[in-house]
Design a protein around this motif. Structure first.
Motif, PDB file in Angstrom:
ATOM      1  N   GLY A  57       0.825  -1.203   0.000  1.00 37.68           N
ATOM      2  CA  GLY A  57       0.000   0.000   0.000  1.00 37.68           C
ATOM      3  C   GLY A  57       0.852   1.242   0.000  1.00 37.68           C
ATOM      4  O   GLY A  57       2.088   1.181  -0.064  1.00 37.68           O
ATOM      5  N   MET A  58       0.201   2.385   0.101  1.00 41.77           N
ATOM      6  CA  MET A  58       0.877   3.674   0.003  1.00 41.77           C
ATOM      7  C   MET A  58       1.418   4.171   1.336  1.00 41.77           C
ATOM      8  O   MET A  58       2.109   5.186   1.391  1.00 41.77           O
ATOM      9  N   GLY A  59       1.115   3.484   2.416  1.00 39.80           N
ATOM     10  CA  GLY A  59       1.574   3.923   3.729  1.00 39.80           C
ATOM     11  C   GLY A  59       3.058   3.721   3.923  1.00 39.80           C
ATOM     12  O   GLY A  59       3.690   2.898   3.248  1.00 39.80           O
ATOM     13  N   GLY A  60       3.627   4.460   4.867  1.00 37.53           N
ATOM     14  CA  GLY A  60       5.052   4.389   5.155  1.00 37.53           C
ATOM     15  C   GLY A  60       5.378   3.761   6.493  1.00 37.53           C
ATOM     16  O   GLY A  60       6.488   3.919   6.989  1.00 37.53           O
ATOM     17  N   ALA A  61       4.395   3.063   7.081  1.00 33.68           N
ATOM     18  CA  ALA A  61       4.614   2.298   8.316  1.00 33.68           C
ATOM     19  C   ALA A  61       4.943   3.154   9.530  1.00 33.68           C
ATOM     20  O   ALA A  61       5.563   2.701  10.478  1.00 33.68           O
ATOM     21  N   THR A  62       4.546   4.427   9.508  1.00 41.14           N
ATOM     22  CA  THR A  62       4.620   5.289  10.689  1.00 41.14           C
ATOM     23  C   THR A  62       3.318   6.073  10.775  1.00 41.14           C
ATOM     24  O   THR A  62       2.590   6.188   9.787  1.00 41.14           O
ATOM     25  N   SER A  63       3.037   6.627  11.944  1.00 43.22           N
ATOM     26  CA  SER A  63       1.809   7.414  12.075  1.00 43.22           C
ATOM     27  C   SER A  63       1.835   8.631  11.157  1.00 43.22           C
ATOM     28  O   SER A  63       0.789   9.084  10.678  1.00 43.22           O
ATOM     29  N   SER A  64       3.034   9.162  10.859  1.00 40.38           N
ATOM     30  CA  SER A  64       3.161  10.354  10.018  1.00 40.38           C
ATOM     31  C   SER A  64       2.910  10.072   8.544  1.00 40.38           C
ATOM     32  O   SER A  64       2.698  11.006   7.766  1.00 40.38           O
ATOM     33  N   THR A  65       2.955   8.794   8.171  1.00 37.56           N
ATOM     34  CA  THR A  65       2.840   8.441   6.758  1.00 37.56           C
ATOM     35  C   THR A  65       1.717   7.447   6.495  1.00 37.56           C
ATOM     36  O   THR A  65       1.663   6.829   5.431  1.00 37.56           O
ATOM     37  N   SER A  66       0.813   7.302   7.443  1.00 34.20           N
ATOM     38  CA  SER A  66      -0.332   6.397   7.301  1.00 34.20           C
ATOM     39  C   SER A  66      -1.607   7.231   7.385  1.00 34.20           C
ATOM     40  O   SER A  66      -2.428   7.053   8.274  1.00 34.20           O
ATOM     41  N   LYS A  67      -1.738   8.133   6.417  1.00 31.54           N
ATOM     42  CA  LYS A  67      -2.776   9.161   6.504  1.00 31.54           C
ATOM     43  C   LYS A  67      -3.530   9.308   5.184  1.00 31.54           C
ATOM     44  O   LYS A  67      -2.966   9.099   4.100  1.00 31.54           O
ATOM     45  N   THR A  68      -4.792   9.694   5.288  1.00 32.38           N
ATOM     46  CA  THR A  68      -5.624   9.948   4.119  1.00 32.38           C
ATOM     47  C   THR A  68      -6.409  11.235   4.308  1.00 32.38           C
ATOM     48  O   THR A  68      -6.730  11.620   5.439  1.00 32.38           O
ATOM     49  N   VAL A  69      -6.711  11.903   3.195  1.00 31.26           N
ATOM     50  CA  VAL A  69      -7.444  13.168   3.224  1.00 31.26           C
ATOM     51  C   VAL A  69      -8.497  13.153   2.125  1.00 31.26           C
ATOM     52  O   VAL A  69      -8.226  12.731   0.997  1.00 31.26           O
ATOM     53  N   ILE A  70      -9.686  13.622   2.455  1.00 34.61           N
ATOM     54  CA  ILE A  70     -10.770  13.771   1.475  1.00 34.61           C
ATOM     55  C   ILE A  70     -11.180  15.242   1.466  1.00 34.61           C
ATOM     56  O   ILE A  70     -11.487  15.819   2.515  1.00 34.61           O
ATOM     57  N   VAL A  71     -11.150  15.857   0.293  1.00 31.63           N
ATOM     58  CA  VAL A  71     -11.468  17.279   0.146  1.00 31.63           C
ATOM     59  C   VAL A  71     -12.656  17.428  -0.796  1.00 31.63           C
ATOM     60  O   VAL A  71     -12.771  16.692  -1.787  1.00 31.63           O
ATOM     61  N   SER A  72     -13.530  18.381  -0.498  1.00 35.72           N
ATOM     62  CA  SER A  72     -14.718  18.619  -1.320  1.00 35.72           C
ATOM     63  C   SER A  72     -15.116  20.077  -1.225  1.00 35.72           C
ATOM     64  O   SER A  72     -14.675  20.790  -0.318  1.00 35.72           O
ATOM     65  N   PRO A  73     -15.937  20.572  -2.172  1.00 37.10           N
ATOM     66  CA  PRO A  73     -16.466  21.937  -2.030  1.00 37.10           C
ATOM     67  C   PRO A  73     -17.152  22.073  -0.685  1.00 37.10           C
ATOM     68  O   PRO A  73     -17.816  21.142  -0.215  1.00 37.10           O
ATOM     69  N   SER A  74     -17.019  23.224  -0.066  1.00 42.03           N
ATOM     70  CA  SER A  74     -17.485  23.345   1.316  1.00 42.03           C
ATOM     71  C   SER A  74     -19.002  23.371   1.431  1.00 42.03           C
ATOM     72  O   SER A  74     -19.712  23.963   0.609  1.00 42.03           O
ATOM     73  N   SER A  75     -19.457  22.729   2.478  1.00 41.48           N
ATOM     74  CA  SER A  75     -20.868  22.758   2.844  1.00 41.48           C
ATOM     75  C   SER A  75     -21.166  23.889   3.804  1.00 41.48           C
ATOM     76  O   SER A  75     -22.320  24.095   4.192  1.00 41.48           O
ATOM     77  N   GLN A  76     -20.126  24.645   4.198  1.00 38.68           N
ATOM     78  CA  GLN A  76     -20.269  25.675   5.217  1.00 38.68           C
ATOM     79  C   GLN A  76     -20.174  27.072   4.591  1.00 38.68           C
ATOM     80  O   GLN A  76     -19.272  27.334   3.798  1.00 38.68           O
ATOM     81  N   PRO A  77     -21.078  27.974   4.947  1.00 34.99           N
ATOM     82  CA  PRO A  77     -20.993  29.342   4.433  1.00 34.99           C
ATOM     83  C   PRO A  77     -19.657  29.983   4.795  1.00 34.99           C
ATOM     84  O   PRO A  77     -19.121  29.758   5.883  1.00 34.99           O
ATOM     85  N   GLY A  78     -19.107  30.759   3.863  1.00 36.63           N
ATOM     86  CA  GLY A  78     -17.871  31.476   4.129  1.00 36.63           C
ATOM     87  C   GLY A  78     -16.615  30.626   4.066  1.00 36.63           C
ATOM     88  O   GLY A  78     -15.544  31.072   4.479  1.00 36.63           O
ATOM     89  N   HIS A  79     -16.736  29.422   3.536  1.00 40.48           N
ATOM     90  CA  HIS A  79     -15.585  28.529   3.403  1.00 40.48           C
ATOM     91  C   HIS A  79     -15.472  28.056   1.955  1.00 40.48           C
ATOM     92  O   HIS A  79     -16.458  28.040   1.225  1.00 40.48           O
ATOM     93  N   ASP A  80     -14.264  27.674   1.569  1.00 40.04           N
ATOM     94  CA  ASP A  80     -14.026  27.217   0.201  1.00 40.04           C
ATOM     95  C   ASP A  80     -14.119  25.698   0.074  1.00 40.04           C
ATOM     96  O   ASP A  80     -14.711  25.193  -0.880  1.00 40.04           O
ATOM     97  N   VAL A  81     -13.511  24.983   1.014  1.00 42.28           N
ATOM     98  CA  VAL A  81     -13.502  23.522   0.921  1.00 42.28           C
ATOM     99  C   VAL A  81     -13.703  22.899   2.290  1.00 42.28           C
ATOM    100  O   VAL A  81     -13.415  23.508   3.327  1.00 42.28           O
TER     101      VAL A  81
END
Length: 394
Positions: A57-81
Motif C-alpha cells: 500500500g501507500m503507507g510508510g509504516a509510521t503514524s506520520s505516513t499512514s494518513k488519508t485526506v478527502i477534500v470537497s467543495p465546502s458545505s459551510q458558508p464562508g468557506h471554500d472547501v
C-alpha cells in the motif's frame, strides 16, 4: 477480479505525508462515511498489516505516513472547501476520524487550488491565495495562505522546516478558535475546568497534567515526573516496550478524565486522540539529524506521542495545543516555558525547533484563544491513480 483506479494525489504536508482524494473521485459506495469508505482507505494505505510495514500500500509504516485526506467543495458558508482527515492504523483494521492532522492541513489549500476546487476568482495569478478550510473532523476553521506564481501553486522555496530534509515554499496557517470541541469531550478548552489536574494512573504513578482541547485533545505532563529530561529522541521511547505501554495507559486514563471516552477499553478504538506529550525547561541537545539545538534558542522542550509511538518531529495539531497552553499562565506547558504571559513560543522537538503563536485572553474567568498561527510547507510528491482490488468494495 480486476483492480479499480481512483484519481489521487500523494502529498507531503509539514512533517507528514498522505494520500489526497477529491470526494467526487471516490467510488460511489465510498462517498459516504461508513465501513466501505474505511475499507477502501485501509486497502489504499496497506492496512491492516501484521508485519507493520504497509508494503502492499501507500503507507510508510509510521503514524506520520499512514494518513488519508478527502477534500470537497465546502458545505459551510464562508468557506471554500471541506477537509476530512482519516488516520489509518498500521496493524489493525481501523481508521480514526476523531481529530485533525495539522501538518497535512498545509497541503489542503494547495491541493484544492491545483484540482480546481476553488473559485478561480479567488486565486491570484501571483501572490498569496487565501483558502478558507472547514476542518470537518472537529468543526473548525483553518485559513491557509498559499503562495502562487505564474498561475500555479508555488511549491519550491527557501523555507526550512525541521523534520523535512529539503526547503520549500512557506504556507502560513491560522487555526481559528482552536479550542477543539472534540467528539465526546466534556467541555471546551479545559474539559475538567482546571489548568492542572492530578492523574493517578495505576501501575504508572501520580502526577500533574494539563488536559487541553486545542488543535487536538492533548495530555501534557512534566518530563521529570515520568523519569525523562525532555531531550529524548525516538529510539529512547520507541525502543522501550514498557515505556510505550505506560504512555498508552496514561493516554487511556487521560481520555477518560477528559470525557473523550466512557470506558478505559474504549481508548483502543480512539487511537488518534488524545495525544500525550511531556515537557521540560529548555536544554541543549542534538536533534535526530545531528543538528545542535541550543537552550538559548528555545523556550522549552516537548516530546509527543502519536498512534502509540514518539513522533519524529511534532504533530501540527499538537503544536497548536502547545502554543495555546504556553500562552495561558498556570499550565504545565507555560510553567516549563518559564511562566508569564506570552503570545509565541519556540519549542525543541526531536528533529529541531518550531515556533507557534497563539492569541489568548481571559474573559469572565475563562481562557479563550482566538487563533493559533504557524508556518509549514507542502509539496505534491506524485499524482495519478491509486489502485485497489475491486473486491475491496464488494
Amino acid at each position: 477480479m480486476t483492480q479499480i483506479r481512483i484519481p489521487a494525489t500523494y502529498m507531503r504536508g509539514g512533517t507528514s505525508k498522505g494520500v489526497f482524494f477529491n470526494l467526487a473521485d471516490l467510488p460511489e459506495p465510498a462517498r459516504q462515511p461508513g465501513p466501505l469508505r474505511d475499507a477502501l482507505l485501509l486497502r489504499v494505505i496497506g492496512s491492516p498489516d501484521p508485519y507493520a510495514k504497509q508494503i502492499d500500500g501507500m503507507g510508510g509504516a509510521t503514524s506520520s505516513t499512514s494518513k488519508t485526506v478527502i477534500v470537497s467543495p465546502s458545505s459551510q458558508p464562508g468557506h471554500d472547501v471541506d477537509y476530512l482527515f482519516g488516520q489509518v492504523s498500521i496493524d489493525s483494521a481501523f481508521v480514526d476520524w476523531s481529530g485533525n492532522c495539522g501538518n497535512l492541513s498545509a497541503a489542503v489549500g494547495p491541493f484544492a487550488i491545483s484540482t480546481g476546487l476553488l473559485d478561480p476568482s479567488r486565486v491570484p495569478h501571483d501572490g498569496i491565495a487565501t483558502v478558507r478550510v472547514w476542518q470537518a473532523n472537529i468543526g473548525k476553521t483553518i485559513i491557509a495562505h498559499v503562495p502562487m506564481s505564474g498561475g500555479v501553486v508555488q511549491e519550491t522555496g527557501d523555507f526550512e522546516l525541521d523534520g523535512v530534509t529539503f526547503p520549500a515554499a512557506e504556507v502560513q496557517l491560522e487555526f481559528i478558535d482552536p479550542a477543539a470541541e472534540a467528539e465526546g469531550a466534556a467541555g471546551a478548552m479545559f474539559p475538567t475546568g482546571n489548568l492542572i489536574d492530578v492523574l493517578d494512573v495505576p501501575n504508572v504513578g501520580r502526577f500533574e497534567a494539563t488536559l487541553i482541547n486545542a488543535g487536538i485533545p492533548t495530555i501534557f505532563i512534566d518530563a521529570v515526573a515520568l523519569g525523562y529530561n525532555g531531550c529524548e529522541l525516538q529510539e529512547a521511547i520507541n525502543g522501550d516496550p514498557q515505556a510505550l505501554a505506560r504512555f498508552e495507559t496514561i493516554r487511556a486514563h487521560g481520555a477518560l478524565r477528559m470525557g473523550l471516552i466512557t470506558r478505559l477499553e474504549d481508548a483502543q478504538t480512539r487511537q488518534h486522540t488524545p495525544k500525550v506529550a511531556f515537557v521540560a525547561p529548555p536544554a541543549n541537545y542534538l536533534a535526530s539529524s545531528g543538528k545542535p539545538v541550543a537552550a538559548s534558542d528555545i523556550d522549552l522542550t516537548v516530546r509527543a506521542l502519536s498512534m502509540g509511538k514518539l513522533h519524529h518531529a511534532m504533530m501540527g495539531t499538537a503544536a497548536v495545543a502547545i502554543g495555546t497552553a504556553a500562552a495561558i499562565p498556570g499550565t504545565v506547558v507555560n510553567r516549563a516555558a518559564g511562566g508569564g504571559v506570552r503570545s509565541t513560543v519556540c519549542f525543541g522537538h526531536p528533529s529541531g525547533t518550531l515556533r507557534v503563536g497563539a492569541q489568548a485572553n481571559e474573559v469572565a474567568g475563562q481562557w479563550q484563544v482566538t487563533k493559533a498561527i504557524m508556518s509549514r510547507s507542502a509539496r505534491v510528491l506524485m499524482e495519478g491513480w491509486v489502485r485497489v482490488p475491486a473486491q475491496t468494495l464488494a
